[in-house]
Design an enzyme around this catalytic site. Structure first.
Site, mmCIF file in Angstrom:
data_model
loop_
_atom_site.group_PDB
_atom_site.id
_atom_site.type_symbol
_atom_site.label_atom_id
_atom_site.label_comp_id
_atom_site.label_asym_id
_atom_site.label_seq_id
_atom_site.Cartn_x
_atom_site.Cartn_y
_atom_site.Cartn_z
ATOM 1 N N GLU A 55 0.835 -1.206 0.000
ATOM 2 C CA GLU A 55 0.000 0.000 0.000
ATOM 3 C C GLU A 55 0.868 1.254 0.000
ATOM 4 O O GLU A 55 0.628 2.203 -0.743
ATOM 5 C CB GLU A 55 -0.910 0.014 1.234
ATOM 6 N N CYS A 93 0.221 1.655 7.297
ATOM 7 C CA CYS A 93 -0.377 2.006 6.002
ATOM 8 C C CYS A 93 -1.678 2.779 6.188
ATOM 9 O O CYS A 93 -1.970 3.713 5.430
ATOM 10 C CB CYS A 93 -0.606 0.755 5.167
HETATM 11 ZN ZN ZN Z 1 1.299 -1.833 5.690
#
Ligand code: ZN
Length: 130
Positions: A55, A93
């Protein structure tokens, strides 16, 4: 681009994962507000702290090209090529998403044959910000 197409792009990106330590490959496909897709895979490192998730790879690719507005991200992942379970983004993330995305930013996961869609505020309530 619909959710199924974005998941397919994430799956393609996972094929490039560099995961010799965990065997856990992840792919992400990030959809910008103007319809461009930035993909990413996880990139592990022998110094584990230097590892980057799929990500964040996608976000950093986009931001490094001057794109800052996003609508959705699809994420797939699994160990030893088994992509049948949902692979939700890790906490780091989610925080990176919060830096660039509105609370209604969509996070699309595939769990078996089902597609699950969450908002960023679903997965990261009480977001930290300066
Ligand atoms: Zn991550």
């Amino acid at each position: 681009m619909n959710e199924t197409e974005l998941i397919e792009r994430a799956h393609q990106a996972a094929q490039h994962a560099y995961a010799p330590y965990s065997g856990f490959a992840v792919g992400a496909a990030l959809l910008s507000s103007d319809g461009e897709v930035f993909t990413g895979c996880n990139i592990e490192n022998g110094s584990f702290g230097a590892t980057c998730c799929a990500e964040r790879t996608a976000f950093f690719k986009a931001v490094s090209e001057g794109v800052y507005d996003f609508d959705a991200i699809a994420v797939v992942g699994g160990k030893d090529g088994d992509f049948t379970s949902a692979c939700p983004p890790c906490g780091i993330c989610r925080q990176v998403m919060a830096e660039f995305c509105a609370p209604d930013f969509k996070i699309i996961l595939r769990d078996g044959e089902n597609v699950q869609t969450f908002t960023l505020s679903d997965l990261l309530p009480l977001t930290f910000s300066l």
